[in-house]
Design a protein around this motif. Structure first.
Motif, short mmCIF file in Angstrom:
data_model
loop_
_atom_site.label_atom_id
_atom_site.label_comp_id
_atom_site.label_asym_id
_atom_site.label_seq_id
_atom_site.Cartn_x
_atom_site.Cartn_y
_atom_site.Cartn_z
N ALA A 1 53.34 60.61 -33.16
CA ALA A 1 54.47 61.35 -32.58
C ALA A 1 54.41 61.42 -31.07
O ALA A 1 55.44 61.48 -30.39
N ASN A 2 53.21 61.39 -30.52
CA ASN A 2 53.06 61.46 -29.06
C ASN A 2 53.55 60.18 -28.37
O ASN A 2 53.61 60.14 -27.14
N SER A 3 53.90 59.16 -29.17
CA SER A 3 54.50 57.96 -28.58
C SER A 3 56.01 58.07 -28.51
O SER A 3 56.68 57.18 -27.99
N VAL A 4 56.55 59.18 -29.04
CA VAL A 4 58.00 59.44 -29.04
C VAL A 4 58.29 60.53 -28.02
O VAL A 4 57.73 61.63 -28.10
N ASP A 5 59.16 60.24 -27.07
CA ASP A 5 59.41 61.18 -25.97
C ASP A 5 59.78 62.57 -26.46
O ASP A 5 59.27 63.58 -25.95
N ALA A 6 60.66 62.66 -27.44
CA ALA A 6 61.14 63.96 -27.90
C ALA A 6 60.07 64.76 -28.65
O ALA A 6 60.22 65.98 -28.82
N LEU A 7 59.02 64.08 -29.08
CA LEU A 7 57.97 64.75 -29.86
C LEU A 7 56.64 64.87 -29.12
O LEU A 7 55.76 65.61 -29.56
N LYS A 8 56.51 64.18 -28.03
CA LYS A 8 55.25 64.19 -27.29
C LYS A 8 54.91 65.60 -26.81
O LYS A 8 55.68 66.24 -26.09
N LEU B 1 49.25 61.52 -37.64
CA LEU B 1 50.71 61.63 -37.57
C LEU B 1 51.14 62.21 -36.22
O LEU B 1 52.15 61.80 -35.65
N ILE B 2 50.37 63.16 -35.72
CA ILE B 2 50.69 63.75 -34.41
C ILE B 2 50.42 62.74 -33.30
O ILE B 2 51.17 62.68 -32.31
N LYS B 3 49.38 61.96 -33.44
CA LYS B 3 49.09 60.90 -32.46
C LYS B 3 50.27 59.94 -32.36
O LYS B 3 50.68 59.56 -31.25
N SER C 1 60.61 54.80 -36.71
CA SER C 1 60.31 53.48 -36.15
C SER C 1 58.84 53.38 -35.75
O SER C 1 58.18 52.36 -35.98
N ALA C 2 58.31 54.45 -35.15
CA ALA C 2 56.90 54.46 -34.73
C ALA C 2 55.95 54.41 -35.93
O ALA C 2 54.92 53.72 -35.91
N LEU C 3 56.30 55.14 -36.99
CA LEU C 3 55.46 55.14 -38.20
C LEU C 3 55.33 53.74 -38.79
O LEU C 3 54.27 53.36 -39.28
N TYR C 4 56.42 52.98 -38.74
CA TYR C 4 56.43 51.65 -39.33
C TYR C 4 56.01 50.55 -38.35
O TYR C 4 55.97 49.38 -38.72
N SER C 5 55.71 50.92 -37.14
CA SER C 5 55.40 49.92 -36.12
C SER C 5 54.09 49.19 -36.42
O SER C 5 53.21 49.69 -37.12
N ASP D 1 45.18 51.86 -47.25
CA ASP D 1 44.57 52.83 -46.34
C ASP D 1 45.48 54.05 -46.24
O ASP D 1 46.55 53.99 -45.64
N ASP D 2 45.05 55.16 -46.83
CA ASP D 2 45.87 56.37 -46.88
C ASP D 2 45.79 57.14 -45.56
O ASP D 2 45.53 58.35 -45.55
N LYS D 3 46.05 56.44 -44.49
CA LYS D 3 45.84 57.01 -43.16
C LYS D 3 46.85 58.10 -42.80
O LYS D 3 46.56 59.00 -42.02
N PHE D 4 48.05 58.02 -43.39
CA PHE D 4 49.07 59.01 -43.08
C PHE D 4 48.76 60.39 -43.66
O PHE D 4 49.47 61.35 -43.38
N LYS D 5 47.72 60.50 -44.46
CA LYS D 5 47.35 61.82 -44.99
C LYS D 5 46.76 62.70 -43.88
O LYS D 5 46.67 63.92 -44.02
N ASP D 6 46.36 62.08 -42.79
CA ASP D 6 45.71 62.78 -41.68
C ASP D 6 46.76 63.32 -40.71
O ASP D 6 47.45 62.55 -40.03
N ASP D 7 46.88 64.64 -40.64
CA ASP D 7 47.86 65.25 -39.73
C ASP D 7 47.64 64.83 -38.28
O ASP D 7 48.60 64.60 -37.54
#
Length: 271
Positions: free
Chosen positions: A195-202, A191-193, A169-173, A182-188
């Motif tokens: 993920a830090n908006s998701v409680d279980a992954l922060k 992607l981690i940034k 959900s966060a990826l598609y937000s 914009d191939d922005k998701f190629k940047d790890d």
């Protein structure tokens, strides 16, 4: 001044001139040697640079190497190569298959509009959801963001099904989803940034390491192959239930509003 003194002066002058010429000759010789040495260094450096470039060009890329890497299956996945990702109550009779490409802008619009409805339906046991990820936009638009995001989704699934859904959900937000070009998701790091908006992954170091190390890169490629081999699925988003497409009011494309989605799902559940 006497003739003798004059002659001595001329002799001294000629000697000084000779010495000066020798100094100039030595100086010129030294300069030529430096120029030659630098030229040799430059040629060697250029040759070395070309050699390095050739070696690098012939080395397999990370995603080429991933094809032969060890397959690591995320926890909470099943099936061949761990590419069956089904989330929901086990006693839910129906399964909604959702085909998405992380870079797809229409998928982002769909998720932003209908995503929460799907999550609530799954939580209520209305149906299970099966996710099939694609990376065809990496080929058509060039890049690696779709594959890299799929790999990160594998890392999230390894944490928990709930983390997977929240991260998707966060990826598609609207906040994080980039333009299609914009191939922005190629940047790890990006992607981690997200993920830090998701409680279980922060701040989850294990998740972050999996993203950085490409732990699920091979899995992402296997998942993409599942999409490519899917019959009657030509684009994203595509929704299927019992082998039939769920469409909106136009009868062709995925339902893009909550009302259209609910109508399509209710019809499929009654079939």
């Amino acid at each position: 001044m006497s003739k003798r003194n004059s002659q001595a002066a001329k002799t001294a002058a000629r000697e000084r001139l000779r010495q000066e010429r020798e100094r100039q000759a030595k100086k010129a010789k030294a300069k030529r040697q430096i120029v030659v040495a630098l030229s040799v260094v430059g040629v060697l450096a250029a040759a070395g640079g070309i050699g390095y470039a050739v070696v690098q060009a012939n080395k397999p890329g990370a995603w080429e190497a991933a094809k032969d890497a060890e397959l690591v299956k995320p926890a909470h996945a099943s099936g061949k190569n761990g590419t069956t990702v089904v989330i929901g109550e086990s006693d839910a009779e129906k399964t909604l298959e959702l085909y998405e490409d992380p870079r797809c802008p229409v998928c982002a619009s769909f998720e932003q509009t209908v995503g929460k409805t799907i999550e609530k339906d799954v939580e209520d046991g209305k149906y299970k959801i099966r996710f099939i990820g694609a990376s065809f936009l990496d080929r058509s638009m060039t890049g690696e963001g779709s594959k890299n995001a799929l790999s990160a989704l594998g890392a999230a699934l390894d944490v928990s099904p709930e983390a997977f859904l929240a991260y998707k959900s966060a990826l598609y937000s609207a906040e994080y989803h980039p333009e299609e070009t914009d191939d922005k998701f190629k940047d790890d790091a990006y992607l981690i940034k997200i993920a830090n908006s998701v409680d279980a992954l922060k701040g989850n170091k294990e998740f972050q390491s999996a993203v950085k190390d490409g732990t699920y890169d091979r899995w992402a490629l296997e998942m993409s192959d599942v999409f490519d081999d899917s019959e009657d699925v030509k684009g994203t988003p595509t929704l299927m239930m019992d082998g039939k497409k769920l469409t909106g009011s136009d009868g062709q494309n995925a339902p893009m509003t909550v009302d259209e989605f609910n109508a399509a799902v209710d019809k499929a559940l009654k079939a």
